[in-house]
Scaffold this motif. Structure first.
Motif: not given
Length: 215
Positions: A54-65, A87-89, A168-170
């Motif tokens: 499954i996927t959640a919409p692309a967002s900067a929220d998922w980032g390791a920044h 993953s967000t790859v 990124r897509l989660l």
């Protein structure tokens, strides 16, 4: 993001119960099942096939920044290959992504990438048991990554750099297509992603005894 993965047996609807109420896209190998569960009488079944995610919409929220916490209950149905829990790859572009995986041994590992390099945190000594739920959590606090199994700190690593912000897509249950057999085979329950906060940084914490409250 908060996925209780509850519902009727055979349901194909995965609902985000967080305040963001993100639309979750389901592929045919992921289904709600009531035969097993940790909380709520149901959980997500992932087939281990290329459609099982499954996927959640692309967002900067998922980032390791930024700091974050990703936690879930995991029940593997085999330990025979490396499989990705989340993953967000993106295919062909690992920059600024990360991945949480279960090794063939049943150990849990985590990697992230900056603009040019792979930064592997390594794998836990403790391994997951086939047919049993375990609580798995990874936290990012600054450049330090911690992996917990059932509330116990299993792995810590500190990197010299961290990824930049990127939308990124989660992906839950896979890495990306075309890389051998990266799809998770088993069950997931009560998955929660907390952006901006490393909720666990000590040697241990008490694992949830009930489903996370909606937020």
């Amino acid at each position: 993001l908060l996925l209780h993965m509850d519902g009727a047996n055979g349901s194909i609807v995965f609902t985000d119960s967080s305040s963001h109420a993100r639309t979750i896209t389901r592929y045919s190998g992921a289904t709600i099942r009531t035969a097993v569960s940790k909380f709520g009488g149901a959980c997500g079944e992932f087939s281990g096939l290329s459609s099982g995610y499954i996927t959640a919409p692309a967002s900067a929220d998922w980032g390791a920044h930024q700091d974050f916490t990703l936690e879930m209950w995991v029940r593997p149905e085999w330990n025979a290959r490396k499989e990705y829990l989340a993953s967000t790859v993106d295919s062909g572009n690992t920059h600024n992504g990360w991945a949480l995986y279960k090794a063939a041994s049943g150990a849990i590992g985590f990697s992230w990438w900056d603009s040019s390099d792979t930064l592997a945190t390594g794998e836990t000594t403790t391994t997951l048991t086939v047919g049993a739920f375990a609580h798995v959590a990874v936290t990012v606090a600054g450049t330090t990554v911690r992996i917990y199994i059932d509330g116990n700190l299993e792995k810590t690593d500190t990197h010299s750099v961290r990824p930049s912000s990127a939308s990124r897509l989660l992906q839950i249950g896979r890495w990306f297509s075309g890389t051998g057999s990266p799809y998770f085979y088993g069950y997931l329950d009560d998955l929660r992603f907390t952006a901006g906060f490393a909720l666990y940084t000590g040697a241990s914490f008490s694992v949830p005894t009930a489903a996370y409250p909606d937020s």
